[in-house]
Design a protein around this motif. Sequence first.
Motif, PDB file in Angstrom:
ATOM      1  N   ILE A   5       5.559   0.152  31.490  1.00  0.00           N
ATOM      2  CA  ILE A   5       5.043  -1.089  31.444  1.00  0.00           C
ATOM      3  C   ILE A   5       4.807  -1.488  29.892  1.00  0.00           C
ATOM      4  N   GLY A   6       5.187  -2.371  29.448  1.00  0.00           N
ATOM      5  CA  GLY A   6       4.971  -2.564  28.099  1.00  0.00           C
ATOM      6  C   GLY A   6       4.008  -3.975  27.620  1.00  0.00           C
ATOM      7  N   ALA A   7       3.657  -4.123  26.403  1.00  0.00           N
ATOM      8  CA  ALA A   7       2.918  -5.200  26.252  1.00  0.00           C
ATOM      9  C   ALA A   7       3.548  -6.111  25.227  1.00  0.00           C
ATOM     10  N   ILE A  41      -5.228  -2.849  23.363  1.00  0.00           N
ATOM     11  CA  ILE A  41      -3.935  -2.867  24.141  1.00  0.00           C
ATOM     12  C   ILE A  41      -3.361  -1.406  23.808  1.00  0.00           C
ATOM     13  N   ALA A  42      -3.336  -0.785  22.757  1.00  0.00           N
ATOM     14  CA  ALA A  42      -2.753   0.421  22.577  1.00  0.00           C
ATOM     15  C   ALA A  42      -3.474   1.762  23.390  1.00  0.00           C
ATOM     16  N   GLU A  43      -4.454   1.243  23.786  1.00  0.00           N
ATOM     17  CA  GLU A  43      -5.334   2.327  24.632  1.00  0.00           C
ATOM     18  C   GLU A  43      -4.452   2.561  25.926  1.00  0.00           C
ATOM     19  N   VAL A  44      -3.785   1.512  26.498  1.00  0.00           N
ATOM     20  CA  VAL A  44      -3.284   1.446  27.876  1.00  0.00           C
ATOM     21  C   VAL A  44      -1.594   1.394  27.709  1.00  0.00           C
ATOM     22  N   PHE A  45      -1.209   0.805  26.615  1.00  0.00           N
ATOM     23  CA  PHE A  45       0.398   0.740  26.517  1.00  0.00           C
ATOM     24  C   PHE A  45       0.766   1.412  25.488  1.00  0.00           C
ATOM     25  N   PRO A  46       1.681   2.447  25.591  1.00  0.00           N
ATOM     26  CA  PRO A  46       2.418   3.095  24.302  1.00  0.00           C
ATOM     27  C   PRO A  46       3.577   2.209  24.008  1.00  0.00           C
ATOM     28  N   HIS A  47       4.135   1.348  24.621  1.00  0.00           N
ATOM     29  CA  HIS A  47       5.259   0.496  24.284  1.00  0.00           C
ATOM     30  C   HIS A  47       4.451  -1.031  24.061  1.00  0.00           C
ATOM     31  N   ARG A  48       4.566  -1.366  22.796  1.00  0.00           N
ATOM     32  CA  ARG A  48       4.091  -2.561  22.385  1.00  0.00           C
ATOM     33  C   ARG A  48       4.861  -3.496  21.118  1.00  0.00           C
ATOM     34  N   ILE A  49       5.199  -4.580  21.429  1.00  0.00           N
ATOM     35  CA  ILE A  49       5.804  -5.515  20.563  1.00  0.00           C
ATOM     36  C   ILE A  49       4.725  -6.735  20.120  1.00  0.00           C
ATOM     37  N   VAL A  50       4.593  -6.737  18.854  1.00  0.00           N
ATOM     38  CA  VAL A  50       3.972  -7.824  18.300  1.00  0.00           C
ATOM     39  C   VAL A  50       4.886  -8.832  17.396  1.00  0.00           C
ATOM     40  N   ILE A  90      12.761  -6.912  24.581  1.00  0.00           N
ATOM     41  CA  ILE A  90      12.112  -6.060  25.492  1.00  0.00           C
ATOM     42  C   ILE A  90      13.015  -4.746  25.657  1.00  0.00           C
ATOM     43  N   GLY A  91      12.382  -3.668  25.750  1.00  0.00           N
ATOM     44  CA  GLY A  91      13.114  -2.335  26.310  1.00  0.00           C
ATOM     45  C   GLY A  91      13.395  -2.331  27.563  1.00  0.00           C
ATOM     46  N   ASP A  92      13.551  -1.150  28.173  1.00  0.00           N
ATOM     47  CA  ASP A  92      13.832  -0.659  29.626  1.00  0.00           C
ATOM     48  C   ASP A  92      12.675  -0.766  30.211  1.00  0.00           C
ATOM     49  N   TRP A  93      11.689  -1.753  30.353  1.00  0.00           N
ATOM     50  CA  TRP A  93      10.315  -1.905  30.851  1.00  0.00           C
ATOM     51  C   TRP A  93      10.559  -2.298  32.412  1.00  0.00           C
ATOM     52  N   ARG A  94       9.740  -1.913  33.229  1.00  0.00           N
ATOM     53  CA  ARG A  94       9.621  -2.371  34.742  1.00  0.00           C
ATOM     54  C   ARG A  94       8.875  -3.718  34.625  1.00  0.00           C
ATOM     55  N   ALA A  95       7.980  -3.983  33.773  1.00  0.00           N
ATOM     56  CA  ALA A  95       7.184  -5.104  33.517  1.00  0.00           C
ATOM     57  C   ALA A  95       6.421  -5.197  32.143  1.00  0.00           C
TER      58      ALA A  95
END
Length: 192
Positions: A5-7, A41-50, A90-95
Motif C-alpha cells: 500500500i502506498g501513499a 507518512i514515512a513511518e507507515v508507508f515505504p512507498h510514497r509519491i509527492v 502509481i507502482g504495483d500497489w494494492r491500494a
Amino acid sequence: MTKPIGAIVLAAGFSKRFGDSKLLAQLHNGNTVVQQTLERIAEVFPHRIVVTRPELMPQLLPLAPGTSFLAFEHAEQGMGATLAFAAQHIGDWRACLVCLGDMPFIEASTYRQIAEQIEEDSIVIPVLDSKIGNPVAFGSAYFDALGKLQGDAGGRKLIKEHRSAVRELSVDDPGVLQDIDTPEDLARYQES
C-alpha cells in the motif's frame, strides 16, 4: 508476496489563503508543515509519491529522503488533475492513501489504521464526530478512475459514484480534520 500500500501526497496547491507557502511554514517543534506530514507518512508507508509544482521541488526534496517526487506543470487545473497525474505514476500497489501535504497533525497510527482497513475493491474514509476527514484510501480497483480525474474535486467524485464501496472508519484523531489553509488555522491547531 502481497502488493504494498502506498501513499500519494498532494503538495501542489498555491496557498492563496495562507499568503505564503503554507507547506514551508514552521511548526512550534521546528519542522515545516510538509516535513512533519511526510515524516508521519514515512513511518507507515515505504512507498510514497509527492506531487508538487516544479518551483517547490528544490525546497521539498531535502525534506523526505526515500520519497519519489513528481513535478506537475499544470497544478492550476486543480486537485483532481493533480491527483490524476499522481495516479498515473502509481507502482504495483494494492491500494493508496491520498494524503494532503498541509495536514501535519495526523498521527502515524491513524495512517496505519486506515491502511489496515483498505481492500483492493474498497474506499476507506476516516470519520471523527460524524465529520469526514483525510486521508482517503482507494483500492487498486479505482486507480484507473483516479487517473482520469479533472478539475478541483479530487477523489470526492469517486466517493459519490461508488458509495457502496465506501467504508467509514471511526477514528479519534482530530488531525484528520485539521488541514491548514490560513495562518490562523496553523496557530489554532498547534494550540489544541
